[in-house]
Design a protein around this motif. Sequence first.
Motif, short mmCIF file in Angstrom:
data_model
loop_
_atom_site.label_atom_id
_atom_site.label_comp_id
_atom_site.label_asym_id
_atom_site.label_seq_id
_atom_site.Cartn_x
_atom_site.Cartn_y
_atom_site.Cartn_z
N ALA A 38 0.85 -1.19 0.00
CA ALA A 38 0.00 0.00 0.00
C ALA A 38 0.89 1.25 0.00
N PRO A 39 0.49 2.30 -0.67
CA PRO A 39 1.31 3.52 -0.72
C PRO A 39 1.42 4.19 0.65
N SER A 40 2.61 4.67 0.96
CA SER A 40 2.82 5.45 2.17
C SER A 40 2.72 6.94 1.84
N GLN A 41 2.78 7.77 2.87
CA GLN A 41 2.72 9.22 2.63
C GLN A 41 3.91 9.67 1.79
N ARG A 42 5.06 9.08 2.06
CA ARG A 42 6.25 9.43 1.28
C ARG A 42 6.07 9.05 -0.19
N ASP A 43 5.44 7.87 -0.43
CA ASP A 43 5.18 7.44 -1.80
C ASP A 43 4.26 8.43 -2.52
N LEU A 44 3.26 8.92 -1.81
CA LEU A 44 2.32 9.86 -2.42
C LEU A 44 3.02 11.16 -2.80
N VAL A 45 3.96 11.61 -1.95
CA VAL A 45 4.72 12.83 -2.27
C VAL A 45 5.57 12.61 -3.51
N ASN A 46 6.29 11.47 -3.55
CA ASN A 46 7.12 11.17 -4.72
C ASN A 46 6.28 11.07 -6.00
N ALA A 47 5.13 10.40 -5.86
CA ALA A 47 4.26 10.26 -7.03
C ALA A 47 3.75 11.61 -7.50
N GLY A 48 3.38 12.48 -6.54
CA GLY A 48 2.89 13.80 -6.91
C GLY A 48 3.95 14.63 -7.62
N VAL A 49 5.20 14.56 -7.15
CA VAL A 49 6.27 15.33 -7.78
C VAL A 49 6.56 14.80 -9.19
N LEU A 50 6.61 13.47 -9.34
CA LEU A 50 6.84 12.89 -10.66
C LEU A 50 5.69 13.24 -11.62
#
Length: 411
Positions: free
Chosen positions: A29-41
């Motif tokens: 499951a995505p973590s908060q850090r993953d969501l930030v990385n995904a948003g930036v990409l």
Amino acid sequence: MPRNALLYVLAVDLLAIVAGLFVALRGPAPSQRDLVNAGVLLVAATLHVVISRRIEESRSDRSTGPHVTTTVVWMFPGAVLLPPVLTFALLVWIRVLWYPISRRPLYRHTFSSAEVMLSVIAALLVLRTGDIDQATIMSGASPVQVLVLLGAAVAYFITQAIIVGIVILLSTPKPTWSAVVGSSSDNAFGALVLCMAVVVALASAHSWFAPLILVPVVCAADWAARQVEELRGDSRTDHTTALLNSRGWHEQADREVARVRRQGGALTVAVLDLDHFKAVNDTWGHPAGDVVLRRVAAVLNERTRQGDVVGRIGGEEFALLLPDTDSEQALVVAERIRTGIAEMKVPATDKRGQPVSIEGRTTSVGIASGANGLVELTTLLHAADAALYEAKVGGRNQVRVSSNGHPVFLQ
């Protein structure tokens, strides 16, 4: 499409959906850090596509086969840094943005998206086998980890090449090796872009805002690719008329013939020769002759379609490739060109610099057609040349159509 090619395309689409769902559901499951990385990409990818839109539209228009894009520089870091569900969400978003730019039919864009999905999954398998993720890279990327990243890029490249190569092999009656595996320049550019993707992945693992900083670099790569293609195009352009020269015409015509072969249909070659053109140079001088040639080129551009291949292949000789055109349709085009040249009134200067109006010029045309895209370009050229010869012998200022290699005069 041929039935086996159609089944293959549908199978690849279905496989991409099933494999993508399977990998996404089995991922973490995505973590908060993953969501930030995904948003930036996602933001970086969107900026890149928007900024490079016109450049990529130009490159896509020039490409008659698979078009090599630089969007993988955002999808590959997604595979390295993100759980599969976010990686695939990023991929879908980029493909949606890319659809208006690709200018390809929806079924081709869908197949390309499926091919990208399966290539990303192949890269994911290598990354997971090598136990590579953001945490391991941040702890200090060892030489082995860098090799695993490069291996994932190679897996992406090979998977993409195999999927695309098979569909070309199945849909082309007489496929060539270069058509199946791609040109050396396209393959080199694809490999360079994947190396950039590895660099972006390494940078993004250490700093969340690295993708935003690298957007101008990727846009510069797009611009450089177009400049290289334009420089290559300069070597294929006739400087007097701005049409394709003999080399450029044959290269572009070969690509169009390959496309017509894949899709089936008719194509026609027309060869034009300006009647008694030497008299123009002898009477008014070569500068005046160049003005006439430029006006003839303008008539050819005005009275042909955007997809037709127009070139100057000799001193006063021009060639046309008319895709998806049979002999009757080509005759209409040839007559339109012949009358257009006959109606020209070209302002120029003579050998003494005095203004003159050159008019009453005529042209002879030979055309040859092939059905189902099975006729070789050289065969059509020889037949069109033979028809042109008959037009010259028959009195000039006329169009002759080759029938099975034998010129026939059509009223």
